[in-house]
Design an enzyme around this catalytic site. Structure first.
Site, PDB file in Angstrom:
ATOM      1  N   GLU A  26     -28.860  16.906  26.790  1.00  0.00           N
ATOM      2  CA  GLU A  26     -29.574  16.489  25.592  1.00  0.00           C
ATOM      3  C   GLU A  26     -29.096  17.276  24.358  1.00  0.00           C
ATOM      4  OE1 GLU A  26     -32.513  18.047  23.957  1.00  0.00           O
ATOM      5  OE2 GLU A  26     -32.800  16.250  22.734  1.00  0.00           O
ATOM      6  N   CYS A  45     -35.746  19.695  33.401  1.00  0.00           N
ATOM      7  CA  CYS A  45     -35.718  20.119  31.996  1.00  0.00           C
ATOM      8  C   CYS A  45     -36.823  21.132  31.703  1.00  0.00           C
ATOM      9  CB  CYS A  45     -35.866  18.908  31.084  1.00  0.00           C
ATOM     10  SG  CYS A  45     -35.809  19.397  29.360  1.00  0.00           S
ATOM     11  N   GLY A  67     -24.700  24.581  38.325  1.00  0.00           N
ATOM     12  CA  GLY A  67     -25.091  25.837  37.700  1.00  0.00           C
ATOM     13  C   GLY A  67     -23.984  26.848  37.641  1.00  0.00           C
TER      14      GLY A  67
HETATM   15  C1  LIG Z   1     -28.326  22.053  25.652  1.00  0.00           C
HETATM   16  C2  LIG Z   1     -28.607  21.582  27.048  1.00  0.00           C
HETATM   17  C3  LIG Z   1     -29.084  20.303  27.264  1.00  0.00           C
HETATM   18  C4  LIG Z   1     -29.335  19.846  28.568  1.00  0.00           C
HETATM   19  N1  LIG Z   1     -29.783  18.567  28.751  1.00  0.00           N
HETATM   20  C5  LIG Z   1     -29.947  18.090  30.006  1.00  0.00           C
HETATM   21  C6  LIG Z   1     -30.341  16.732  30.227  1.00  0.00           C
HETATM   22  O1  LIG Z   1     -30.565  15.959  29.284  1.00  0.00           O
HETATM   23  N2  LIG Z   1     -30.465  16.320  31.507  1.00  0.00           N
HETATM   24  C7  LIG Z   1     -30.223  17.160  32.570  1.00  0.00           C
HETATM   25  O2  LIG Z   1     -30.337  16.745  33.725  1.00  0.00           O
HETATM   26  N3  LIG Z   1     -29.869  18.428  32.391  1.00  0.00           N
HETATM   27  C8  LIG Z   1     -29.717  18.908  31.135  1.00  0.00           C
HETATM   28  N4  LIG Z   1     -29.336  20.207  30.955  1.00  0.00           N
HETATM   29  C9  LIG Z   1     -29.080  21.069  32.137  1.00  0.00           C
HETATM   30  C10 LIG Z   1     -27.630  20.937  32.607  1.00  0.00           C
HETATM   31  O3  LIG Z   1     -27.373  19.624  33.037  1.00  0.00           O
HETATM   32  C11 LIG Z   1     -27.341  21.882  33.768  1.00  0.00           C
HETATM   33  O4  LIG Z   1     -28.171  21.552  34.842  1.00  0.00           O
HETATM   34  C12 LIG Z   1     -27.567  23.333  33.413  1.00  0.00           C
HETATM   35  O5  LIG Z   1     -27.046  23.661  32.144  1.00  0.00           O
HETATM   36  C13 LIG Z   1     -26.934  24.241  34.484  1.00  0.00           C
HETATM   37  O6  LIG Z   1     -25.577  23.979  34.625  1.00  0.00           O
HETATM   38  P1  LIG Z   1     -24.480  24.882  33.871  1.00  0.00           P
HETATM   39  O7  LIG Z   1     -24.785  26.312  34.236  1.00  0.00           O
HETATM   40  O8  LIG Z   1     -23.174  24.363  34.405  1.00  0.00           O
HETATM   41  O9  LIG Z   1     -24.653  24.656  32.403  1.00  0.00           O
HETATM   42  C14 LIG Z   1     -29.109  20.697  29.675  1.00  0.00           C
HETATM   43  C15 LIG Z   1     -28.639  21.997  29.445  1.00  0.00           C
HETATM   44  C16 LIG Z   1     -28.391  22.447  28.170  1.00  0.00           C
HETATM   45  C17 LIG Z   1     -27.876  23.863  27.976  1.00  0.00           C
END
Ligand SMILES: Cc1cc2nc3c(=O)[nH]c(=O)nc-3n(C[C@H](O)[C@H](O)[C@H](O)COP(=O)(O)O)c2cc1C
Length: 311
Positions: free
Chosen positions: A2, A91, A193
């Site tokens: 998002e 979320c 993650g």
């Molecule tokens: C700015 C931002 C927006 C996110 N929006 C969503 C979303 O709309 N839907 C979702 O399933 N996860 C959302 N997430 C979570 C990510 O999909 C992911 O699960 C989380 O960041 C962990 O993965 P990473 O460590 O690779 O970033 C969002 C994360 C961030 C930082």
């Protein structure tokens, strides 16, 4: 994601390659079925059969608490061409959790069951219904119940962000907690993650015992990360994307966005992206400082062109 992974970002990421599936930013569902226009705002790819320009399928993600309303919206999104439906139970945003959507539902596995079940029943069987969860809300004590609820409700797969809501986005991600959940499920499990590098991707696969992985912020910090992971898997060399390529893309998407969105939309998304890009590209830091105080799109574009010419 998002606020940052919109149509233009998906277009770039999938052009660079490595992705098998994209999920939209969450579509918040309260008490009505969104209009076609409403869905197209989140997922313009629906006009192209639900594929990005380079052919990667896109799945609409819904977030809400009412099973029937979510099911109605899921059916509509599928009819419009979404490649399955993803349900967000991860979320952590306060506004979302106050209205009982997202991670707060991790406290109520039976509610998660009702939602997934209602959506699964409503969506034709040939379309996937997936769920996105964290390990829990304050702790992971309900993680087994949550995973069981999702499977019993008939989900096609589950993506596990290996942290609790309380953990936020702080490292580490507890990949090693995933195998216990995975071992009791017959549906595919996707690990998510803290994947920022090719090495992280392989370590995550090993520790989570999941073949499938989901990349979040790492894709924003290194837009060609998935392509690099796939190339490494296939014993191929990988040509990294340059800073100039990234700035060119920002200029290109700004032109496209100026036709459909306010200048504020473009500048806030670009600033958010630069925050992630700073991790990998030192140039993003100085570009961010330059444009931080600029307001008009013309000023921002001038700064972007100057950046491009500097290299
Ligand atoms: C700015 C931002 C927006 C996110 N929006 C969503 C979303 O709309 N839907 C979702 O399933 N996860 C959302 N997430 C979570 C990510 O999909 C992911 O699960 C989380 O960041 C962990 O993965 P990473 O460590 O690779 O970033 C969002 C994360 C961030 C930082």
């Amino acid at each position: 994601m998002e606020g940052v992974v919109d149509f233009h970002m998906r277009k770039l990421l999938t052009k660079l390659g490595g992705y098998d599936l994209c999920v939209t930013e969450f579509v918040r569902v309260v008490d009505i079925t969104l209009s076609r226009k409403g869905f197209l705002r989140y997922c313009p790819e629906l006009l192209e059969g639900g594929f990005t320009a380079s052919g990667t399928p896109v799945r609409v993600q819904l977030l809400g608490q009412h099973p029937k309303v979510l099911a109605d919206n899921a059916v509509k999104a599928i009819k419009l061409g979404s490649h399955g439906i993803d349900l967000n139970f991860g979320c952590p945003a306060k506004t979302v959790n106050k209205s009982k959507g997202g991670a707060v539902l991790l406290k109520e596995p039976e509610k998660i069951f009702e939602i997934v079940h209602a959506v699964r029943q409503a969506v034709p069987a040939e379309h996937d219904v997936s769920a996105k969860i964290r390990l829990g809300y304050d702790d992971d004590s309900l993680s087994l119940e949550i995973a069981d609820a999702i499977e019993k409700a008939g989900a096609s797969s589950v993506a596990i962000h290996a942290r609790t809501k309380r953990d936020g986005y702080n490292p580490p991600a507890y990949w090693e907690k995933i195998p216990t959940l995975k071992s009791r499920l017959s549906m595919p499990v996707v690990a998510n993650g803290e994947i920022w590098t090719v090495e992280d991707a392989f370590l995550c696969q090993t520790r989570s015992q999941c073949r499938d992985i989901m990349i979040g912020r790492g894709a924003l910090a290194r837009p060609d990360l998935a392509a690099h992971i796939k190339a490494t898997l296939n014993d191929q060399t990988h040509e990294p994307i340059t800073w100039q390529d990234i700035v060119s893309h920002i200029i290109e998407s700004s032109r496209a966005l100026s036709k459909t969105h306010t200048p504020h939309y473009f500048s806030s998304r670009m600033k958010q992206w630069l925050v992630f890009l700073k991790r990998q590209y030192p140039q993003a830091l100085s570009l961010f400082s330059t444009i931080r105080t600029l307001h008009s799109q013309e000023e921002v574009l001038r700064a972007l062109h100057a950046e491009l010419e500097a290299y």
